[in-house]
Motif scaffolding. Sequence first.
Motif, mmCIF file in Angstrom:
data_model
loop_
_atom_site.group_PDB
_atom_site.id
_atom_site.type_symbol
_atom_site.label_atom_id
_atom_site.label_comp_id
_atom_site.label_asym_id
_atom_site.label_seq_id
_atom_site.Cartn_x
_atom_site.Cartn_y
_atom_site.Cartn_z
ATOM 1 N N MET A 267 0.842 -1.202 0.000
ATOM 2 C CA MET A 267 0.000 0.000 0.000
ATOM 3 C C MET A 267 0.866 1.236 0.000
ATOM 4 S SD MET A 267 -3.057 -0.886 2.524
ATOM 5 C CE MET A 267 -4.251 -2.097 1.995
ATOM 6 N N GLY A 268 2.070 1.096 0.554
ATOM 7 C CA GLY A 268 2.996 2.232 0.583
ATOM 8 C C GLY A 268 3.473 2.586 -0.813
ATOM 9 N N ALA A 269 3.691 1.584 -1.640
ATOM 10 C CA ALA A 269 4.144 1.794 -3.007
ATOM 11 C C ALA A 269 3.862 0.504 -3.754
ATOM 12 C CB ALA A 269 5.635 2.095 -3.023
ATOM 13 N N GLU A 270 3.264 0.624 -4.936
ATOM 14 C CA GLU A 270 2.769 -0.589 -5.565
ATOM 15 C C GLU A 270 3.856 -1.497 -6.146
ATOM 16 O OE1 GLU A 270 -0.438 0.441 -8.185
ATOM 17 O OE2 GLU A 270 -1.586 1.100 -6.430
ATOM 18 N N ASN A 271 4.667 -0.911 -7.043
ATOM 19 C CA ASN A 271 5.609 -1.773 -7.758
ATOM 20 C C ASN A 271 6.924 -1.913 -7.014
ATOM 21 O OD1 ASN A 271 3.689 -1.864 -9.838
ATOM 22 N ND2 ASN A 271 4.424 0.139 -10.510
ATOM 23 N N ILE A 272 6.891 -2.686 -5.944
ATOM 24 C CA ILE A 272 8.146 -2.868 -5.225
ATOM 25 C C ILE A 272 8.414 -4.360 -5.093
ATOM 26 C CG2 ILE A 272 8.327 -0.741 -3.893
ATOM 27 C CD1 ILE A 272 6.834 -2.291 -1.669
ATOM 28 N N SER A 273 9.697 -4.691 -5.051
ATOM 29 C CA SER A 273 10.058 -6.099 -4.989
ATOM 30 C C SER A 273 9.994 -6.586 -3.544
ATOM 31 C CB SER A 273 11.480 -6.270 -5.519
ATOM 32 O OG SER A 273 12.354 -5.570 -4.665
ATOM 33 N N ASP A 274 9.986 -7.912 -3.398
ATOM 34 C CA ASP A 274 10.008 -8.498 -2.056
ATOM 35 C C ASP A 274 11.264 -8.069 -1.312
ATOM 36 O OD1 ASP A 274 7.661 -9.636 -2.628
ATOM 37 O OD2 ASP A 274 8.368 -11.721 -2.698
ATOM 38 N N LYS A 275 12.329 -7.884 -2.094
ATOM 39 C CA LYS A 275 13.601 -7.474 -1.494
ATOM 40 C C LYS A 275 13.447 -6.109 -0.800
ATOM 41 C CE LYS A 275 17.965 -8.053 -0.859
ATOM 42 N NZ LYS A 275 18.050 -8.772 0.401
ATOM 43 N N ASP A 276 12.766 -5.181 -1.528
ATOM 44 C CA ASP A 276 12.540 -3.848 -0.956
ATOM 45 C C ASP A 276 11.751 -3.944 0.338
ATOM 46 O OD1 ASP A 276 13.837 -2.483 -2.939
ATOM 47 O OD2 ASP A 276 12.047 -2.260 -4.198
#
Length: 572
Positions: A425-434
Amino acid sequence: MKKLLRYMKGYRVQCILGPLFKALEAIFELFVPLVVKSIIDVGIANSDKPYILKMCGLLVILAVVGLSSTLVAQYFAAKAACGFSAKVRSALFAHIQSLSYSELDSMGTSSLVTRMTSDVNQVQNGVNMFLRLFSRSPFIVFGAMIMAARIDRSTTLVFGTTILLLLIVVFSIMAVTVPLQKKVQQKLEKTVLLAGENLFGVRVIRALSRENEEEENYNAYNKAMTKALTAAGRVSAVMNPLTYAIVNIGIIFLIYRGALSVEAGLISQGAVIALYNYMAQILTELIKLANLIVTITKALASAGRIEAVFETKSSVVYGNEEIKEGRIEFKNVSCKYKNGCGNAVSGINFNAKNGEVIGIIGGTGSGKSTLVNMIPRFYDASEGEILIDGKDISSFSKETLRGKIGVVPQKSVLFKGTVAENMRMGAENISDKDIETALRTAQAYDFISERGGMDTDIEAAGKNFSGGQKQRLCIARALVKKPSVLILDDSTSALDFATDANLRMAIKELSPCPTLFIVSQRAASVMHADKIIVLDEGRPVGVGTHKELLETCEVYKEIYYSQFRKDKEAAR
Ligand code: ADP
Ligand code: MG
């Protein structure tokens, strides 16, 4: 209502076909007494069985055709009404999302919820009933009167008087009940508000054993509402007996005069029955009309309340600059809440360089949250200037303010779903790593991996996590979008000192390092900050480093030594 009507666009066909078929239905209904008249006058008078059967067949056909047009009309009316209300609801939702905190404050969440739910339903009902009845009622009432006049011209007076009396009764009852209904609506809103508050604070209420008081409080409102409803009900209850009495007196007249006329050979027996039927039709139709008017008044009131939301425009206008560094500067800034008296904060001056840590400390209600809420423009400053990267805050786009400024509010809010879903919800396109990095920085990685990692379920409002765990998850959620400015508004209050310190250290090690605002009531959370702002009743009473403030700022000293008594004693 006018403004809402534009959401009817696209339903023009339905809005025409619905009433049209309703009128058709009315016409078929008006024929029924005539058929019955023929059955009596021709079929029964001549003992003509085939004729009677034929006419009964005709009645059935009229019924079937009537019913089919009803169904078609109802279908179109419902389609238009539901489609319309769906459009209104989604427009309302979008509009509410566009409003700033200060508009939301002045309207109140519970009132907004009622407007989006029960008010929209009320309007939908109104549209539906209107499409169904407004063409039918006049058709039946005047149609019946005309048909009756065609059968026996001398009845016009009886019909006219009856209709007039009925109208007077129906409308005077409505004049009393409609305001009462409005009162009920207001009371209902209060009860909903109270119920909502109670459910929201149910844990606190139970912890404080305040169930009984809360129940009494609720019951008081509930009773008031019941009273208003009963009063409205009592008046409405007069409607049926009174209208039936009027119609029946009219019928007595009709039958009496009819009997004389039949005796004199002026009209047939069937005609008397037909007149009687028309009178009955008028009665039911007028009562329906009264209900329609009640529904429509309610719908109009609701429409007004919905329009009031649409008319509230967001006071915040955004520009299109992007935040690049995250330098923040306050120049003599004050903030005043619309519904509050006086400035909540005033005379704020400070300068936060890129990557600096700014501590904000002060007692509850001293204006800490107000100060930081101005940075993402949750509320706008009423005086003074706020600069980001050296440019006026109003020149930045909403997206950049939301995207580049991470705010972790005082109250942790998590949503039902998995940890990963909440983080995204904080940012949509982020990786699991992030996400993992954010969780590690927020000191949440350990307890999350113990409980099942990224896919750990979070219950509604995060009830299956402790206060401190929730706070860390919320911090992680703000971190995933890699903000240039991070604001922790009292959001480490439930962490122990060691975790709190680790968290601050981990944030400092981020690259690029966000400008960090730490709001706290604990001196330990802010003492290592590059700059500390001490607030007291909305005024800055000290700005500087821990060392400087200990020497110059009484309020800071007081806070600090109240929390580090031992040091004070040791220092002596
Ligand atoms: P703190 O975060 O230091 O506890 P706040 O900034 O929340 O203090 O509140 C500062 C003052 O502003 C308080 O007097 C509070 O009652 C008032 N206040 C805070 N939020 C609102 C609001 N939304 N509407 C009106 N007054 C508010
Ligand atoms: Mg606060």
